[in-house]
Each structure stands twice: as C-alpha cells, then as structure tokens.
Design an enzyme around this catalytic site. Structure first.
Site, PDB file in Angstrom:
ATOM      1  N   GLY A  32      14.638 -22.511  14.962  1.00 35.47           N
ATOM      2  CA  GLY A  32      14.320 -21.167  15.059  1.00 35.47           C
ATOM      3  C   GLY A  32      13.310 -20.436  15.378  1.00 35.47           C
ATOM      4  N   ASP A  34      11.007 -20.195  13.129  1.00 38.33           N
ATOM      5  CA  ASP A  34       9.905 -20.701  12.231  1.00 38.33           C
ATOM      6  C   ASP A  34       9.159 -21.746  13.486  1.00 38.33           C
ATOM      7  OD1 ASP A  34       8.305 -21.795  10.334  1.00 38.33           O
ATOM      8  OD2 ASP A  34       9.879 -22.878   9.314  1.00 38.33           O
ATOM      9  N   SER A 117      17.301 -15.118   7.605  1.00 37.88           N
ATOM     10  CA  SER A 117      18.738 -15.891   7.123  1.00 37.88           C
ATOM     11  C   SER A 117      19.729 -15.879   8.206  1.00 37.88           C
ATOM     12  CB  SER A 117      19.075 -15.362   5.912  1.00 37.88           C
ATOM     13  OG  SER A 117      18.197 -16.023   4.789  1.00 37.88           O
ATOM     14  N   GLY A 119      20.263 -16.912  11.336  1.00 34.36           N
ATOM     15  CA  GLY A 119      20.372 -18.138  12.371  1.00 34.36           C
ATOM     16  C   GLY A 119      21.054 -19.252  11.376  1.00 34.36           C
TER      17      GLY A 119
END
Ligand code: AR6
Length: 170
Positions: A32, A34, A117, A119
């Site tokens: 994602g 990150d 949160s 995804g």
C-alpha cells in the site's frame, strides 16, 4: 486558520512539510502507501524506522523524508478492522491525533494524510473518513500552528466519501 483540502492523488509526490504513512507496528515497511513511501523516499527512511524499532497501534513516530519532497514522514499505525467492536474507531482517531501532535512538535506547517486503515487493514471507508474529518476538526479547536491539512485520497471511492462529507458540513 488552518486550511483543509481534499485531493485525489499519490501522497509521495506532494510538496508539503510532512506526509503521514499508514504504517504497521514493526515500522519495517509493507504494501500500500507504506511500500510506495519507502520506495519513493529511499533507504534512509527505513534506517530511521529500524532505529525507532516499534510503534503501537494508534501511535505515530517521525522520520525524515529521505528523497521525498516532504521533509518528514510521520508513521502512524491504524487498527486492523475486526468488525468494529475491538476499539477500532478510537484507535483510528488516536492515529490521527498522535500524527497531528508529532506535527506540532516538529513545527510542521503543511501535512498530508492518506486514508489510514482503509486499504489492507480493511476499515470501512465511509466510517474512516468521518472519523478522520471529525478528529482533525476537534484537534484544530485547540491548535492553530498548522497552516494546511490535506486529505490525500488515492482511490475514487475514498475521494467521494470525503467530498460528500465536506459538502455536507461546510
Ligand atoms: N498515495 C496515497 N494513498 C495511497 C497510496 C499512495 N501512493 N497508495 C495506497 N494508498 P494501505 P492500511 C491508499 O493498505 O489499510 C501496509 O502493508 C490506499 O488506497 O496502504 O492502513 C502497512 O505496512 C488506502 O486508501 O494501509 C501495513 O501493514 C490507504 O492508502 C498495512 O498496509 C491506506 O491503505 C496498513 O494498512
């Protein structure tokens, strides 16, 4: 007065003082947003994350932005959605509040949030958008040092949730 904006785009490209990462407690990166932040920002971010070591759910820690335009990355850990009765809403609100606290501590004037949160962690998008907007607004009642907050939505459906919310309230 703090300006709040909703955009649709890639948070790694934004020219702001800080972008928020939807991280996990290990701080070791992942998929994602990150993964996208670590790829775009380079290894310096991961080195600093390793030094910090851990971040509990609902908390947030700061590293530099590495090669990003943003000077800082605020790594916030949102909750995994487990049906809603495991304190998920409070923990999500806490991830936003602690990110904003870190921003104030670093004298950050412009900050962009992804939809934490929503995804891989599976938090329902509508509910998460409501919590994000409410929490940020509540925080700003007692804090005026931030000039601009951007909600950076990647997907159309998240963007729609936010634009609907803003159309309704302002
Ligand atoms: N810019 C902005 N938003 C993005 C981008 C981007 N480049 N890429 C994805 N998103 P997720 P989570 C959106 O899954 O649910 C990681 O593996 C995405 O569409 O990134 O909090 C971590 O290491 C979604 O709306 O984060 C954790 O293990 C939002 O970012 C776990 O995923 C959040 O989706 C965290 O899960």
């Amino acid at each position: 007065m703090t300006k709040i904006r909703v955009i649709q785009g890639n948070i790694t490209q934004l020219d702001v003082d800080a972008i928020v990462n939807a991280a996990n407690s290990s701080l070791l990166g992942g998929g994602g947003v990150d993964g996208a932040i670590h790829r775009a920002g380079g290894s310096k971010i991961l080195e600093e994350c390793i030094k910090i070591g851990h971040c509990p759910t609902g908390e947030a820690v700061v590293t530099s932005g590495g090669r990003l335009k943003a000077k800082y990355v605020i790594h916030a850990v949102g909750p995994v959605w487990q049906g809603g009765s495991n304190n998920e809403s409070e923990l999500l609100a806490s991830a936003y509040v602690n990110s904003l606290k870190r921003a104030v501590e670093k004298n950050i004037k412009t900050i962009a949030f992804p939809n934490i949160s929503t995804g891989i962690y599976g938090f329902p998008k509508d509910g998460a958008a409501g919590i994000a907007v409410r929490t940020v607004n509540d925080f700003l009642k007692n804090e005026s040092s931030i000039d601009e907050i951007i909600f950076c939505c990647f997907e159309e459906d998240n963007h729609r949730c936010y634009t609907r919310l803003f159309a309704g309230s302002w």
